[in-house]
Scaffold this active site. Structure first.
Site, mmCIF file in Angstrom:
data_model
loop_
_atom_site.group_PDB
_atom_site.id
_atom_site.type_symbol
_atom_site.label_atom_id
_atom_site.label_comp_id
_atom_site.label_asym_id
_atom_site.label_seq_id
_atom_site.Cartn_x
_atom_site.Cartn_y
_atom_site.Cartn_z
ATOM 1 C CB VAL A 39 -0.925 0.026 1.240
ATOM 2 C CG1 VAL A 39 -1.788 1.290 1.233
ATOM 3 C CG2 VAL A 39 -1.799 -1.216 1.289
ATOM 4 C CB CYS A 40 1.025 4.213 0.490
ATOM 5 S SG CYS A 40 1.384 5.974 0.472
ATOM 6 C CB THR A 41 5.832 4.979 -0.042
ATOM 7 O OG1 THR A 41 5.479 5.105 1.347
ATOM 8 C CG2 THR A 41 5.474 6.267 -0.779
ATOM 9 C CB THR A 68 3.698 3.880 -5.148
ATOM 10 O OG1 THR A 68 3.974 4.156 -3.764
ATOM 11 C CG2 THR A 68 4.377 4.929 -6.015
ATOM 12 N N GLY A 82 -2.469 2.352 -4.390
ATOM 13 C CA GLY A 82 -1.982 3.723 -4.443
ATOM 14 C C GLY A 82 -1.838 4.307 -3.050
#
Length: 228
Positions: free
Chosen positions: A100-102, A120, A150
């Site tokens: 998830v995300c970074t 990301t 993202g």
């Protein structure tokens, strides 16, 4: 059949990166969730809330689903050989490798994004290619057993996509309804292409230092990584 899910937790974790998919996976009647870190001492997320890892990198089991959240604390992990080795070991047997995300940047640093479609957080999307990934600007991206979400709130969407992959769409829809997940944001500013230009500029300036640091660390990883 029990599905084991393993989240990597670390100092500086973005809380919602973990909390969103955790809430969804915990609704699986046959789910078992582990929180991994180097020790079982309390870990503070970027917002200051503390929580306890349930197991260590060396002691915990191999899991069916590996999930790497993001946050400001992801930066030092991009050159942390112990953490990368653990990610690689878990990924070698996991049914799904996710982020998830970074958190996607750590998958990249572990060599798991090469020639794979991934996403990301929009602010750091430009760094994916440094790890050999094929960047895709979508909320959730699936490439085989690799599923990446993202930025931050996309972890909820990601969690539902993964449940559907594991247990079918009906199971995901049941969880979505139980959580009343029917987002109607009060403002159309959730993506840079939708937000007012002046708002985008503010966020770009506010995250400039963090982006530069991640770019520097990514460059160090690229230098250390053996050429293909």
């Amino acid at each position: 059949m029990t599905i084991t899910v393993g989240f990597l937790v670390f100092p500086g974790l973005q809380l919602l990166d973990l909390a969103g998919p955790y809430e969804i996976f915990s609704a699986l009647p046959d789910g078992e969730i582990h929180l991994f870190w180097k020790t079982r001492e309390p870990v503070a997320c970027s917002a200051g809330m503390r929580f306890y890892p349930t197991t260590t990198l060396g002691d915990g089991p191999l899991v069916d689903v590996l999930c790497i959240p993001g946050g400001v604390g992801i930066n030092p992990l991009l050159c942390d050989e112990e953490v990368q080795a653990w990610v690689q070991r878990q990924a070698s047997t996991a049914q799904f490798v996710t982020s998830v995300c970074t958190g996607a940047l750590l998958l990249g640093a572990a060599g798991l994004l090469k020639a794979r479609h991934a996403t990301t957080h929009w602010r750091y999307h430009d760094l994916l290619a440094e790890f050999g990934a094929i960047p895709v600007r979508e909320r959730v991206v699936r490439d085989g057993n690799l599923i990446t979400g993202g930025g931050v709130t996309a972890g909820i969407d990601f969690g539902l996509v993964l449940v559907a992959a594991l247990r079918g769409q009906a199971a995901a829809e049941e969880i979505q309804l139980a959580l009343e997940y029917a987002p109607e944001p009060p403002f159309q500013a959730g993506r840079p292409e939708d937000a007012p230009k002046d708002i985008v500029e503010v966020v770009l300036r506010r995250t400039e230092t963090l982006h530069a640091e991640r770019e520097r660390v990514t460059g160090q990883w690229t230098t250390r990584s053996p050429a293909e």
